[in-house]
Design a protein around this motif. Structure first.
Motif, mmCIF file in Angstrom:
data_model
loop_
_atom_site.group_PDB
_atom_site.id
_atom_site.type_symbol
_atom_site.label_atom_id
_atom_site.label_comp_id
_atom_site.label_asym_id
_atom_site.label_seq_id
_atom_site.Cartn_x
_atom_site.Cartn_y
_atom_site.Cartn_z
ATOM 1 N N ALA A 1 37.918 36.779 37.544
ATOM 2 C CA ALA A 1 38.965 37.601 36.941
ATOM 3 C C ALA A 1 38.423 38.980 36.575
ATOM 4 O O ALA A 1 37.345 39.103 36.005
ATOM 5 C CB ALA A 1 39.534 36.912 35.710
ATOM 6 N N GLY A 2 39.170 40.007 36.936
ATOM 7 C CA GLY A 2 38.772 41.376 36.650
ATOM 8 C C GLY A 2 37.994 42.049 37.758
ATOM 9 O O GLY A 2 37.709 43.246 37.690
ATOM 10 N N GLN B 1 43.013 38.579 39.203
ATOM 11 C CA GLN B 1 43.349 38.257 37.814
ATOM 12 C C GLN B 1 43.524 36.761 37.589
ATOM 13 O O GLN B 1 43.927 36.340 36.512
ATOM 14 C CB GLN B 1 44.607 38.994 37.371
ATOM 15 N N GLN C 1 46.285 41.971 39.767
ATOM 16 C CA GLN C 1 46.740 43.107 38.976
ATOM 17 C C GLN C 1 46.571 44.359 39.818
ATOM 18 O O GLN C 1 45.530 44.542 40.467
ATOM 19 C CB GLN C 1 45.929 43.253 37.693
ATOM 20 N N VAL D 1 51.013 42.910 36.914
ATOM 21 C CA VAL D 1 50.379 41.635 37.206
ATOM 22 C C VAL D 1 51.388 40.769 37.940
ATOM 23 O O VAL D 1 52.537 40.647 37.521
ATOM 24 C CB VAL D 1 49.888 40.930 35.929
#
Length: 165
Positions: free
Chosen positions: A155-156, A149, A85, A74
Motif C-alpha cells: 500500500a502506498g 492502495q 489511488q 480511490v
C-alpha cells in the motif's frame, strides 16, 4: 510537448469496474474534504479522468479542488478490497452531459451487480448509487501518479512514474 499518459491498460480496466469511488482534496488550511464518486470516464488519450459526483453532497470538496487544484481518488473493489489511488491536478468542473449520465448509469448497474454477491440487498445498493441527473457534476483532472492502495505491505507504492511538470 504533452506528458505521457500514466493510466495503464490494467489501471483503466480496474477503475472502470464495479469499484467504490472516494474523492478527496483539502483546502488551503489543509483540512480534508471528501465525496463519493458515481462513475469514472477516462479520455481516449488517458490524459484526463472525469469523475461524476453529486453536487448536493460535494460542496466543500468541489470548492477545495477548484481553489487548491489538488485531487485524489480511490477506487476500491468491494469484493476484494483491492484499491488504487490516483492523484492529479488541472481540475475542472462542468455539468454532466448525456454521455456522462450514461457512464453514471452503467457504473451504478456494475456496482449493484458487484455488491449483491457480498450479501447487500438490491434496494440498499440501488439507493447507495442513486443520483439525480440535475445534481450530477463532472469533475475532470489530469492524473499525475497512481498508487497501489490495497491494504497490505504494498500500500502506498507508486505504480507508474510520476508526471513531472
Amino acid at each position: 510537448m504533452q506528458a505521457p499518459a500514466i493510466i495503464s491498460d490494467a489501471t483503466l480496466a480496474f477503475i472502470e469496474r464495479e469499484v467504490a469511488i472516494d474523492v478527496a482534496s483539502c483546502g488551503l488550511d489543509l483540512l480534508p474534504s471528501t465525496a463519493r464518486g458515481y462513475g469514472c470516464q477516462v479520455a481516449a488519450d488517458r490524459s484526463r479522468i472525469t469523475l461524476f459526483l453529486k453536487r448536493s453532497e460535494a460542496g466543500q470538496l468541489l470548492h477545495d479542488v477548484l481553489v487548491h487544484d489538488r485531487i485524489a481518488a480511490v477506487f476500491c473493489l468491494p469484493a476484494t478490497e483491492s484499491a488504487l489511488q490516483i492523484k492529479g491536478r488541472a481540475v475542472s468542473l462542468s455539468l454532466a452531459d448525456v454521455a456522462g449520465l450514461a457512464v453514471v448509469a452503467q457504473h451504478a448497474r456494475q456496482f449493484v451487480a458487484g455488491v449483491l454477491p457480498l450479501g447487500h440487498e438490491r434496494t440498499f445498493a440501488e439507493a447507495y448509487m442513486q443520483i439525480a441527473p440535475a445534481d450530477t457534476v463532472a469533475l475532470s483532472f489530469s492524473p499525475e501518479v497512481v498508487f497501489e492502495q490495497t491494504p497490505g505491505p504494498g500500500a502506498g507504492r507508486p505504480l507508474q512514474d510520476q508526471v513531472t511538470a
